[in-house]
Design a protein around this motif. Structure first.
Motif, PDB file in Angstrom:
ATOM      1  N   GLY A  34      36.750 -19.650  10.534  1.00 54.36           N
ATOM      2  CA  GLY A  34      37.326 -19.760  11.870  1.00 54.36           C
ATOM      3  C   GLY A  34      38.388 -18.727  12.168  1.00 54.36           C
ATOM      4  N   GLY A  60      35.461 -25.221  14.066  1.00 56.26           N
ATOM      5  CA  GLY A  60      34.918 -24.721  15.321  1.00 56.26           C
ATOM      6  C   GLY A  60      35.625 -25.261  16.555  1.00 56.26           C
ATOM      7  N   VAL A  63      38.774 -23.215  16.992  1.00 51.70           N
ATOM      8  CA  VAL A  63      38.431 -21.876  17.486  1.00 51.70           C
ATOM      9  C   VAL A  63      38.068 -21.945  18.970  1.00 51.70           C
TER      10      VAL A  63
END
Length: 126
Positions: A34, A60, A63
């Motif tokens: 990430g 994720g 991010v």
């Protein structure tokens, strides 16, 4: 040439997707975690991001949140490409601004390429 960034910690999968996108005429970047992925998004400003959720250093969702909260990056389409198929994960990802939520096991790499082309075409028509 349109640039795709694949943020995926499984080298086999990221190479397979990268090869498919190269064949389809895309320029491809790959990040394995990430933190690295976010850095590459900021540096390269790809046309679209394929983002796994289960990642080392920053997942994720983290991010995605950082991308969507950055004025320079927020318009970049993000497809969550993951094995997490729980409804709450799907809802969370879409609510956070992902353009699409793809469960790896349900899509062939060719179908993922087709979905990316579809999203990029719709973005170009906006």
């Amino acid at each position: 040439m349109q640039k795709i960034l694949i943020i995926e910690d499984d080298p086999f999968l990221s190479e397979m997707y990268a090869a498919k996108f190269n064949q389809a005429g895309f320029e491809v970047g790959v990040a394995i975690d990430g933190k690295d992925g976010l850095k590459k998004v900021e540096e390269d400003k790809p046309d679209l991001i394929l983002l796994d959720i289960v990642l080392p250093k920053a997942d994720g969702f983290e991010v995605l949140e950082k991308i969507k909260n950055n004025k320079e990056l927020e318009k970049i389409p993000v497809i969550l490409l993951t094995n997490l198929g729980q409804k709450e994960d799907v809802d969370k990802g879409l609510k956070m601004g992902a353009d699409e939520y793809i469960i790896k096991a349900h899509f062939t790499p060719s179908a993922v390429v087709a979905k990316v082309k579809e999203i990029l075409a719709s973005k170009n028509n906006e």
